[in-house]
Scaffold this motif. Sequence first.
Motif, PDB file in Angstrom:
ATOM      1  N   GLY A   1       0.628  -1.129   0.206  1.00 55.35           N
ATOM      2  CA  GLY A   1      -0.075  -0.060  -0.125  1.00 55.35           C
ATOM      3  C   GLY A   1       0.831   1.283   0.011  1.00 55.35           C
ATOM      4  N   LEU A   2       2.099   1.223   0.280  1.00 57.66           N
ATOM      5  CA  LEU A   2       2.935   2.230   0.198  1.00 57.66           C
ATOM      6  C   LEU A   2       3.781   2.586  -1.076  1.00 57.66           C
ATOM      7  CD1 LEU A   2       4.624   1.906   3.925  1.00 57.66           C
ATOM      8  CD2 LEU A   2       2.730   3.484   3.240  1.00 57.66           C
ATOM      9  N   MET A   3       3.257   1.610  -1.996  1.00 55.86           N
ATOM     10  CA  MET A   3       3.909   1.853  -3.223  1.00 55.86           C
ATOM     11  C   MET A   3       2.886   1.603  -4.430  1.00 55.86           C
ATOM     12  SD  MET A   3       6.343  -1.767  -2.880  1.00 55.86           S
ATOM     13  CE  MET A   3       6.566  -1.993  -4.841  1.00 55.86           C
ATOM     14  N   ASP A   4       1.511   1.841  -3.974  1.00 54.04           N
ATOM     15  CA  ASP A   4       0.598   1.813  -5.218  1.00 54.04           C
ATOM     16  C   ASP A   4       0.469   3.040  -5.707  1.00 54.04           C
ATOM     17  OD1 ASP A   4      -0.600   2.765  -3.104  1.00 54.04           O
ATOM     18  OD2 ASP A   4      -2.117   1.043  -3.043  1.00 54.04           O
ATOM     19  N   PHE A   5       0.746   3.870  -5.329  1.00 54.99           N
ATOM     20  CA  PHE A   5       0.516   5.230  -5.872  1.00 54.99           C
ATOM     21  C   PHE A   5      -0.979   5.454  -5.954  1.00 54.99           C
ATOM     22  CE2 PHE A   5       4.374   4.010  -8.034  1.00 54.99           C
ATOM     23  CZ  PHE A   5       5.148   5.083  -7.882  1.00 54.99           C
ATOM     24  N   THR A   6      -1.838   5.233  -4.761  1.00 59.06           N
ATOM     25  CA  THR A   6      -2.988   5.592  -4.407  1.00 59.06           C
ATOM     26  C   THR A   6      -3.125   6.494  -3.167  1.00 59.06           C
ATOM     27  OG1 THR A   6      -3.879   3.558  -5.279  1.00 59.06           O
ATOM     28  CG2 THR A   6      -5.344   4.742  -3.807  1.00 59.06           C
ATOM     29  N   LYS A   7      -3.610   7.723  -3.176  1.00 62.72           N
ATOM     30  CA  LYS A   7      -3.805   8.647  -2.125  1.00 62.72           C
ATOM     31  C   LYS A   7      -4.616   8.295  -1.133  1.00 62.72           C
ATOM     32  CE  LYS A   7      -1.718  12.260  -0.315  1.00 62.72           C
ATOM     33  NZ  LYS A   7      -2.098  11.462   1.094  1.00 62.72           N
ATOM     34  N   GLY A   8      -4.335   8.428   0.334  1.00 61.75           N
ATOM     35  CA  GLY A   8      -5.382   8.239   1.268  1.00 61.75           C
ATOM     36  C   GLY A   8      -6.231   9.624   1.309  1.00 61.75           C
ATOM     37  N   SER A   9      -7.453   9.337   1.713  1.00 60.49           N
ATOM     38  CA  SER A   9      -8.363  10.476   2.000  1.00 60.49           C
ATOM     39  C   SER A   9      -7.987  11.440   3.327  1.00 60.49           C
ATOM     40  CB  SER A   9      -9.690  10.037   1.678  1.00 60.49           C
ATOM     41  OG  SER A   9     -10.290   9.427   2.806  1.00 60.49           O
ATOM     42  N   ALA A  10      -8.671  12.185   3.488  1.00 52.66           N
ATOM     43  CA  ALA A  10      -8.640  13.204   4.806  1.00 52.66           C
ATOM     44  C   ALA A  10      -9.425  12.357   5.962  1.00 52.66           C
ATOM     45  CB  ALA A  10      -9.282  14.507   4.549  1.00 52.66           C
ATOM     46  N   GLN A  11     -10.195  11.409   5.428  1.00 51.55           N
ATOM     47  CA  GLN A  11     -11.237  10.582   6.224  1.00 51.55           C
ATOM     48  C   GLN A  11     -10.263   9.305   6.890  1.00 51.55           C
ATOM     49  OE1 GLN A  11     -13.855  11.908   7.676  1.00 51.55           O
ATOM     50  NE2 GLN A  11     -13.644  13.637   6.413  1.00 51.55           N
ATOM     51  N   PHE A  12      -9.176   9.657   7.525  1.00 46.21           N
ATOM     52  CA  PHE A  12      -8.256   8.600   7.671  1.00 46.21           C
ATOM     53  C   PHE A  12      -8.830   7.195   8.492  1.00 46.21           C
ATOM     54  CE2 PHE A  12      -8.192  11.264  11.572  1.00 46.21           C
ATOM     55  CZ  PHE A  12      -8.100  10.318  12.466  1.00 46.21           C
ATOM     56  N   GLY A  13      -9.694   7.522   9.380  1.00 40.29           N
ATOM     57  CA  GLY A  13     -10.355   6.628  10.037  1.00 40.29           C
ATOM     58  C   GLY A  13     -10.945   5.299   9.394  1.00 40.29           C
ATOM     59  N   GLY A  14     -11.613   5.531   8.251  1.00 43.81           N
ATOM     60  CA  GLY A  14     -12.164   4.644   7.303  1.00 43.81           C
ATOM     61  C   GLY A  14     -11.291   4.281   5.973  1.00 43.81           C
ATOM     62  N   ASP A  15     -10.140   4.641   5.971  1.00 45.84           N
ATOM     63  CA  ASP A  15      -9.272   4.591   4.781  1.00 45.84           C
ATOM     64  C   ASP A  15      -8.143   3.596   4.979  1.00 45.84           C
ATOM     65  OD1 ASP A  15      -7.514   4.822   2.676  1.00 45.84           O
ATOM     66  OD2 ASP A  15      -8.354   7.013   2.316  1.00 45.84           O
ATOM     67  N   LYS A  16      -8.122   2.578   4.194  1.00 47.15           N
ATOM     68  CA  LYS A  16      -7.201   1.689   4.444  1.00 47.15           C
ATOM     69  C   LYS A  16      -5.957   1.771   4.054  1.00 47.15           C
ATOM     70  CE  LYS A  16     -10.582  -2.372   4.749  1.00 47.15           C
ATOM     71  NZ  LYS A  16     -10.883  -3.508   4.545  1.00 47.15           N
ATOM     72  N   GLN A  17      -5.773   3.181   2.989  1.00 48.03           N
ATOM     73  CA  GLN A  17      -4.481   3.362   2.394  1.00 48.03           C
ATOM     74  C   GLN A  17      -3.548   3.886   3.427  1.00 48.03           C
ATOM     75  OE1 GLN A  17      -5.025   2.222  -1.174  1.00 48.03           O
ATOM     76  NE2 GLN A  17      -3.250   3.459  -0.683  1.00 48.03           N
ATOM     77  N   TRP A  18      -4.149   4.417   4.611  1.00 50.90           N
ATOM     78  CA  TRP A  18      -3.096   4.895   5.674  1.00 50.90           C
ATOM     79  C   TRP A  18      -2.723   3.902   6.785  1.00 50.90           C
ATOM     80  CZ3 TRP A  18      -1.317   9.608   4.742  1.00 50.90           C
ATOM     81  CH2 TRP A  18      -1.978  10.394   4.253  1.00 50.90           C
ATOM     82  N   MET A  19      -1.240   4.009   6.859  1.00 48.85           N
ATOM     83  CA  MET A  19      -0.650   3.371   7.958  1.00 48.85           C
ATOM     84  C   MET A  19      -0.499   4.262   9.182  1.00 48.85           C
ATOM     85  SD  MET A  19       2.110   0.889   6.589  1.00 48.85           S
ATOM     86  CE  MET A  19       1.819  -0.882   5.932  1.00 48.85           C
TER      87      MET A  19
END
Length: 268
Positions: free
Chosen positions: A139-157
């Motif tokens: 997920g840190l190398m897929d070029f997909t940006k996390g949203s501001a709603q971090f709580g429900g966004d699986k992109q964020w570590m």
Amino acid sequence: MMKRTFYSLFAIIMLCQACISQNTVYASTDMFQLSDPRINVSAIFFESHTTVTINVDLANSVVKYSIDGSPVNQNSKVYTTPLKMTESAVVKAKVFHPDYLESQEVQIEVVKIANKRVIKEMVLSTKPNDRYPGLGSAGLMDFTKGSAQFGGDKQWMGFQTDTISAELKLDENVEISQVIISALTNQSNWIFAPGKIEVFDDGKIVGTTTYPKSDKETSNSATFLSVPLVKGNYDKLEVVVYPLKAIPEWHQGKGTTPWVFIDEIIIQ
């Protein structure tokens, strides 16, 4: 007699209302602030180009913008059509209207990717918090940006630790000069940008940058942290992210360990 009294009272009431109406003070329209413009982008990370659109709701409003990170003011460019961006940029925008206070300034950053296939493999030495596991190193190398709603966004570590370390195996045929960390700043939820990032090649530092503004109060935003490298061809790099040692004194969580949220590591 009663009829005469009734009309007298009615006349007095109407006179009072007229007096009240004449003395009523209405708020001037220039006391009201315009709503912020809405910035949309076709892709945060792009290889050839991306398109930025800016929308407002109020008729006769004028949107002004900058693409070099400078503050927007009355002398800035007027937005009329979507912006086609071919290079990395910080796009800022603000709404103006002759009858109202100007809006707050909003911004978005877009990043041009020179080569999406530089990173061949990524291994995280630091485990994220169980509450915010993200999608793993992939997920840190897929070029997909996390949203501001971090709580429900699986992109964020999400990490709450002293250091965050990742080992990158690279295509050594590609010359590189920069590492970019895509992070989140949301201080109301105790999420702060890191204070420093170091990059190592076989134990030797080839890039380091500190971020003195990380402990200053700021609005919520995506944060792209750039680390210039000694330009060269590398087959392996270690990226070490150092969170602030403690949340600063001005914050209600002062003295405790802040969160660091990361959704992308990019090699340029």
